[in-house]
Design an enzyme around this catalytic site. Structure first.
Site, mmCIF file in Angstrom:
data_model
loop_
_atom_site.group_PDB
_atom_site.id
_atom_site.type_symbol
_atom_site.label_atom_id
_atom_site.label_comp_id
_atom_site.label_asym_id
_atom_site.label_seq_id
_atom_site.Cartn_x
_atom_site.Cartn_y
_atom_site.Cartn_z
ATOM 1 N N ARG A 30 0.830 -1.202 0.000
ATOM 2 C CA ARG A 30 0.000 0.000 0.000
ATOM 3 C C ARG A 30 0.866 1.255 0.000
ATOM 4 N NH1 ARG A 30 -5.160 -1.627 0.391
ATOM 5 N NH2 ARG A 30 -5.512 -3.574 1.539
ATOM 6 N N ASP A 31 0.410 2.248 -0.778
ATOM 7 C CA ASP A 31 1.099 3.538 -0.801
ATOM 8 C C ASP A 31 0.980 4.200 0.569
ATOM 9 O OD1 ASP A 31 1.905 5.652 -3.352
ATOM 10 O OD2 ASP A 31 1.567 6.488 -1.356
ATOM 11 N N ILE A 32 2.056 4.803 1.026
ATOM 12 C CA ILE A 32 2.080 5.417 2.356
ATOM 13 C C ILE A 32 1.207 6.682 2.400
ATOM 14 C CG2 ILE A 32 4.031 7.029 2.093
ATOM 15 C CD1 ILE A 32 5.120 5.827 4.756
ATOM 16 N N ASN A 88 4.116 6.720 -13.657
ATOM 17 C CA ASN A 88 4.701 8.033 -13.917
ATOM 18 C C ASN A 88 6.120 7.870 -14.451
ATOM 19 O OD1 ASN A 88 2.417 9.389 -12.861
ATOM 20 N ND2 ASN A 88 3.203 9.160 -10.774
ATOM 21 N N GLU A 96 8.660 10.178 -8.544
ATOM 22 C CA GLU A 96 9.489 10.510 -7.372
ATOM 23 C C GLU A 96 10.467 9.398 -7.036
ATOM 24 O OE1 GLU A 96 6.769 11.334 -4.217
ATOM 25 O OE2 GLU A 96 6.076 13.211 -5.108
ATOM 26 N N VAL A 97 10.062 8.171 -7.275
ATOM 27 C CA VAL A 97 10.898 7.024 -6.931
ATOM 28 C C VAL A 97 11.331 6.338 -8.225
ATOM 29 C CG1 VAL A 97 11.058 4.875 -5.624
ATOM 30 C CG2 VAL A 97 9.604 6.732 -4.777
ATOM 31 N N HIS A 101 6.953 1.557 -10.996
ATOM 32 C CA HIS A 101 5.842 1.026 -10.206
ATOM 33 C C HIS A 101 4.535 1.402 -10.863
ATOM 34 C CE1 HIS A 101 7.406 4.859 -8.685
ATOM 35 N NE2 HIS A 101 6.147 5.208 -8.448
ATOM 36 N N HIS A 103 0.817 2.359 -10.047
ATOM 37 C CA HIS A 103 -0.119 2.766 -9.008
ATOM 38 C C HIS A 103 -1.466 2.126 -9.358
ATOM 39 C CE1 HIS A 103 2.159 6.382 -7.388
ATOM 40 N NE2 HIS A 103 2.757 6.246 -8.552
HETATM 41 P P1 5GP Z 1 5.821 8.244 -7.976
HETATM 42 O O1 5GP Z 1 5.571 9.689 -7.634
HETATM 43 O O2 5GP Z 1 7.275 7.941 -8.089
HETATM 44 O O3 5GP Z 1 5.019 7.753 -9.159
HETATM 45 O O4 5GP Z 1 5.236 7.418 -6.751
HETATM 46 C C1 5GP Z 1 5.958 7.175 -5.570
HETATM 47 C C2 5GP Z 1 4.974 6.794 -4.525
HETATM 48 O O5 5GP Z 1 5.673 6.225 -3.425
HETATM 49 C C3 5GP Z 1 4.147 7.950 -3.972
HETATM 50 O O6 5GP Z 1 2.760 7.757 -4.232
HETATM 51 C C4 5GP Z 1 4.471 7.953 -2.474
HETATM 52 O O7 5GP Z 1 3.353 8.262 -1.677
HETATM 53 C C5 5GP Z 1 4.965 6.547 -2.247
HETATM 54 N N1 5GP Z 1 5.889 6.418 -1.136
HETATM 55 C C6 5GP Z 1 6.906 7.260 -0.807
HETATM 56 N N2 5GP Z 1 7.561 6.809 0.265
HETATM 57 C C7 5GP Z 1 6.951 5.653 0.657
HETATM 58 C C8 5GP Z 1 7.196 4.718 1.711
HETATM 59 O O8 5GP Z 1 8.120 4.846 2.514
HETATM 60 N N3 5GP Z 1 6.371 3.647 1.774
HETATM 61 C C9 5GP Z 1 5.333 3.458 0.887
HETATM 62 N N4 5GP Z 1 4.565 2.371 1.051
HETATM 63 N N5 5GP Z 1 5.090 4.308 -0.136
HETATM 64 C C10 5GP Z 1 5.887 5.398 -0.243
#
Ligand code: 5GP
Length: 116
Positions: A30-32, A88, A96-97, A101, A103
């Site tokens: 699950r997303d945090i 993304n 961001e990561v 992944h 979503h």
């Molecule tokens: P992006 O913006 O790269 O597409 O999505 C990265 C996602 O990782 C974001 O929706 C963010 O809320 C989630 N995220 C960031 N840090 C953590 C974490 O420590 N644990 C979990 N489960 N999700 C995280």
């Protein structure tokens, strides 16, 4: 060479997450910071930094992200009502990561796009 992110530590269970599924290829948790009642991240265990880095040899692996998403949507009870799968890419895509992944977002009407 792409650098590992903290997703590696989630895959290896070195840091806690609300993990829902894991096999040899894919991990889902699950997303945090959920943007909808269901917000799950589905990632390959192999590091692929961005959608731009997906190679032909990864095609089966990418398919596994989608079959995992389908099963999780069913498990979450949102398969019939519907959901959105988003990947993304890079800065303008809001990534961001840097470990790809999907979503899986649902559990409420999402409109045609989350944002532009
Ligand atoms: P992006 O913006 O790269 O597409 O999505 C990265 C996602 O990782 C974001 O929706 C963010 O809320 C989630 N995220 C960031 N840090 C953590 C974490 O420590 N644990 C979990 N489960 N999700 C995280």
């Amino acid at each position: 060479m792409a650098e590992e992110t903290f997703f590696r530590k989630i895959i290896n269970k070195e840091i806690p997450s609300d993990m829902l599924y894991q096999d040899d290829y894919v991990t889902a948790f699950r997303d945090i910071s959920p943007q909808a009642p269901t917000h799950i991240l589905i990632i390959p265990n192999k590091l692929i930094a961005t959608a731009n880095d997906i190679e032909t040899e990864d095609e089966v692996l990418i398919g596994k992200l989608y079959t995992a998403a389908k099963k999780l949507a069913l498990q979450e009870g949102i398969a019939e009502s519907g959901y959105r799968l988003i990947m993304n890419c890079n800065r303008d895509g809001g990534q961001e990561v840097y470990h790809i992944h999907l979503h899986l977002v649902g559990g409420k009407p999402l409109g045609r796009l989350i944002s532009v």
